[in-house]
Design a protein around this motif. Structure first.
Motif, PDB file in Angstrom:
ATOM      1  N   SER A 208       0.806  -1.228   0.000  1.00  0.00           N
ATOM      2  CA  SER A 208       0.000   0.000   0.000  1.00  0.00           C
ATOM      3  C   SER A 208       0.836   1.275   0.000  1.00  0.00           C
ATOM      4  CB  SER A 208      -0.926   0.022   1.228  1.00  0.00           C
ATOM      5  OG  SER A 208      -0.197   0.232   2.425  1.00  0.00           O
TER       6      SER A 208
ATOM      7  N   VAL B 173      -6.056 -11.344   5.786  1.00  0.00           N
ATOM      8  CA  VAL B 173      -7.157 -10.468   5.375  1.00  0.00           C
ATOM      9  C   VAL B 173      -8.402 -10.786   6.195  1.00  0.00           C
ATOM     10  CG1 VAL B 173      -8.772  -9.933   3.493  1.00  0.00           C
ATOM     11  CG2 VAL B 173      -6.315 -10.010   3.044  1.00  0.00           C
TER      12      VAL B 173
ATOM     13  N   GLY C  89      -8.065  -9.457   9.592  1.00  0.00           N
ATOM     14  CA  GLY C  89      -7.997  -7.999   9.680  1.00  0.00           C
ATOM     15  C   GLY C  89      -6.643  -7.466  10.059  1.00  0.00           C
ATOM     16  N   GLN C  90      -5.597  -8.300   9.923  1.00  0.00           N
ATOM     17  CA  GLN C  90      -4.255  -7.855  10.278  1.00  0.00           C
ATOM     18  C   GLN C  90      -3.210  -8.611   9.457  1.00  0.00           C
ATOM     19  OE1 GLN C  90      -3.338  -8.130  14.424  1.00  0.00           O
ATOM     20  NE2 GLN C  90      -1.320  -7.174  14.220  1.00  0.00           N
TER      21      GLN C  90
ATOM     22  N   ALA D 161      -2.486  -2.465   5.865  1.00  0.00           N
ATOM     23  CA  ALA D 161      -3.794  -2.211   6.459  1.00  0.00           C
ATOM     24  C   ALA D 161      -4.776  -1.587   5.467  1.00  0.00           C
ATOM     25  CB  ALA D 161      -3.640  -1.286   7.666  1.00  0.00           C
ATOM     26  N   SER D 162      -4.333  -1.322   4.236  1.00  0.00           N
ATOM     27  CA  SER D 162      -5.196  -0.660   3.258  1.00  0.00           C
ATOM     28  C   SER D 162      -4.781  -1.079   1.856  1.00  0.00           C
ATOM     29  CB  SER D 162      -5.104   0.863   3.407  1.00  0.00           C
ATOM     30  OG  SER D 162      -3.769   1.304   3.168  1.00  0.00           O
TER      31      SER D 162
ATOM     32  N   HIS E 228      -4.053   5.309   3.064  1.00  0.00           N
ATOM     33  CA  HIS E 228      -5.042   5.018   4.109  1.00  0.00           C
ATOM     34  C   HIS E 228      -6.409   4.687   3.514  1.00  0.00           C
ATOM     35  CE1 HIS E 228      -2.093   6.348   6.940  1.00  0.00           C
ATOM     36  NE2 HIS E 228      -2.131   7.615   6.546  1.00  0.00           N
TER      37      HIS E 228
ATOM     38  N   ARG F  28      -9.812  -1.364   1.859  1.00  0.00           N
ATOM     39  CA  ARG F  28      -9.464  -2.520   2.682  1.00  0.00           C
ATOM     40  C   ARG F  28      -8.878  -3.633   1.822  1.00  0.00           C
ATOM     41  NH1 ARG F  28     -14.251  -4.137   6.660  1.00  0.00           N
ATOM     42  NH2 ARG F  28     -12.526  -5.462   7.390  1.00  0.00           N
TER      43      ARG F  28
ATOM     44  N   CYS G 298      -8.144  -7.223   0.219  1.00  0.00           N
ATOM     45  CA  CYS G 298      -9.129  -8.244  -0.154  1.00  0.00           C
ATOM     46  C   CYS G 298      -8.430  -9.575  -0.439  1.00  0.00           C
ATOM     47  CB  CYS G 298      -9.910  -7.789  -1.384  1.00  0.00           C
ATOM     48  SG  CYS G 298      -8.884  -7.317  -2.781  1.00  0.00           S
TER      49      CYS G 298
END
Length: 458
Positions: A273, A352, A355-356, A363-364, A368, A371, A373
């Motif tokens: 990211s 994924v 969530g971490q 994280a993105s 920022h 999310r 995938c």
């Protein structure tokens, strides 16, 4: 030969400076050493970064000067000049409207890319944007353009003020004098291997893409008189260039839609990211500088054909993506260990779901925004990717008025600069759209600053 303002370089920055000055009533002479206008600007991806525009509003995007400012400072690692960032932010929305008013057409959609917390990629056809600005200059009747005109040395008057340039014009060496000063908009130096090696030897073997005239002429002319430099340590390649594709000059950034980046061992090596300049640094450190962007059909379908760096379908049609019905088959095709690639994707998908990102902390999708995938919907794709140096993103130090500054922090009277030749704005990395963005924003500021200065008789 005399004029009010002399502009050296005919890309986006030079044309913006020339048009702004002409619209304020000044006569302008623009020198371009190539046979046609445009330079690297015309070869670019056509992205400009603006905030608070009507286009964003129509697309439901909530953006602001404060968010743009914080994104620019953060993506630049806080190594960028805060005053230059503020100058960009303060003038960017007016410049967007100015471009629209002068015939530049923006695409109807908007995307998110490197360094952006919200979608702010405003897309243009870069060659057409150059044509529109050149036509607007011509309509003023105040801009004289000379092609095949190479500036050689800057000229100063008896008081030490910069008042013109010695140039090759029509095969002859000519002095051109400017009452209001000189604006350097001559681009970077990605076509000068010796200069790149001096400042960034780690990129000696990188792919270089940019205007043929980008050999550092303006930088050298300013350095002769003690101009200070900024960000020379932050020359970086851009991630996503296909190593074998000689047709497309632009990167492909599937990572910003959810792809992962793996090396020849089939392992991830970076948080995908981050700015594609930092991705480029990470990629160039991998074995042979060779990596792959790995994605599935859902990510492939999420591309945007109006944004060159996200135009996945066209590249697929051109055979640049490697396609397979399974990850194992894809691994065989790109010659990475099957078990390792499968394990890499499985671990990523697990993270994924949790969530971490347990490996690199992604994280993105980009900066920022968005999310991460899962990569799970066949067929699967790989896009061979290396780092290419599209621009040098560093150069002459300037004030927020675009006055060139020497090593003693003194403005060099009558000398201004804008565009890629300027350093200090990007810092350690780069936000998509701010190269063309700063070219036009800073070009306009440079013209206004020059015209506010004391006029001298040539």
């Amino acid at each position: 030969m005399n004029t009010d303002l002399l502009v050296i370089g005919g890309g986006m920055a030079g044309l913006s400076a020339a048009l702004e000055a002409a619209q304020l009533g000044a006569t302008v002479m623009l020198l371009e050493k190539q046979p046609e206008l445009g330079g690297s600007s015309a070869m670019s991806g056509g992205c400009l970064a603006f905030a608070g525009t009507d286009l964003q509003s129509r697309c439901g995007v909530d953006d602001s000067d404060s968010l743009l400012f914080s994104d620019l400072r953060e993506v630049g690692g806080f190594e960028n000049d805060e005053a230059l960032v503020r100058a960009y932010v303060d003038h960017q929305l007016d410049t967007y409207r100015w471009l629209c008013g002068n015939g530049v057409v923006f695409g109807k959609g908007i995307e998110t890319s490197s360094g952006q917390s919200v979608p702010r990629v405003h897309s243009v056809d870069p060659a057409d944007a150059i044509r529109q600005l050149a036509a607007a200059c011509a309509r003023t009747g105040k801009v004289t353009v000379h092609l095949n005109a190479r500036a050689q040395r800057l000229l100063r008057d008896a008081d030490g003020r910069f008042c013109g340039v010695l140039s090759m014009l029509n095969g002859q060496s000519r002095e051109i004098h400017a009452r209001r000063g000189v604006v350097l908009t001559s681009g970077g130096f990605c076509r000068n291997a010796e200069m790149v090696h001096r400042f960034a030897p780690q990129y000696d073997e990188a792919v270089f893409i940019g205007g043929e005239g980008n050999v550092g002429d303006g930088l050298r002319m300013a350095m002769e008189f003690g101009a200070d430099l900024r960000d020379m340590a932050y020359i970086k390649g851009t991630y996503g260039k296909h190593p074998l594709d000689e047709t497309n000059h632009h990167s492909c950034l599937a990572v910003y839609k959810g792809a992962i980046a793996v090396n020849q061992d089939g392992k991830r090596f970076v948080d995908e990211s981050i700015s594609y300049k930092l991705l480029g640094d990470a990629a160039i450190r991998q074995p042979y500088g060779a990596t792959f962007q790995i994605l599935d059909q859902r990510i492939m379908d999420s591309g945007d054909d109006s944004v060159r760096i996200l135009d996945f379908q066209r590249r697929h049609q051109e055979g640049l993506f490697i396609e397979a019905d399974s990850l194992a088959e894809l691994a065989r095709k790109i010659e990475v260990p099957e078990a390792v690639l499968q394990q890499t994707v499985d671990q990523y998908n697990t993270d994924v779901d949790a969530g971490q990102d347990s490996v690199f902390g992604r994280a993105s999708l980009v900066h920022h925004h968005g999310r991460p995938c899962r990569i799970e919907q066949a067929p699967f794709y790989a896009y061979p990717s290396t780092a290419a140096v599209f621009g040098t993103y560093c150069g002459i130090r300037v004030t927020p008025k675009m006055e060139v500054v020497n090593v003693f922090d003194e403005a060099l009277p009558g000398l201004f600069a804008a565009g890629e030749v300027v350093g200090g704005f990007h810092g350690a990395a780069y936000m998509t759209g701010t190269a063309l963005g700063k070219a036009t924003v800073f070009g306009r500021i440079a013209a206004r600053s020059a015209l506010k200065g004391e006029a001298r008789h040539a």
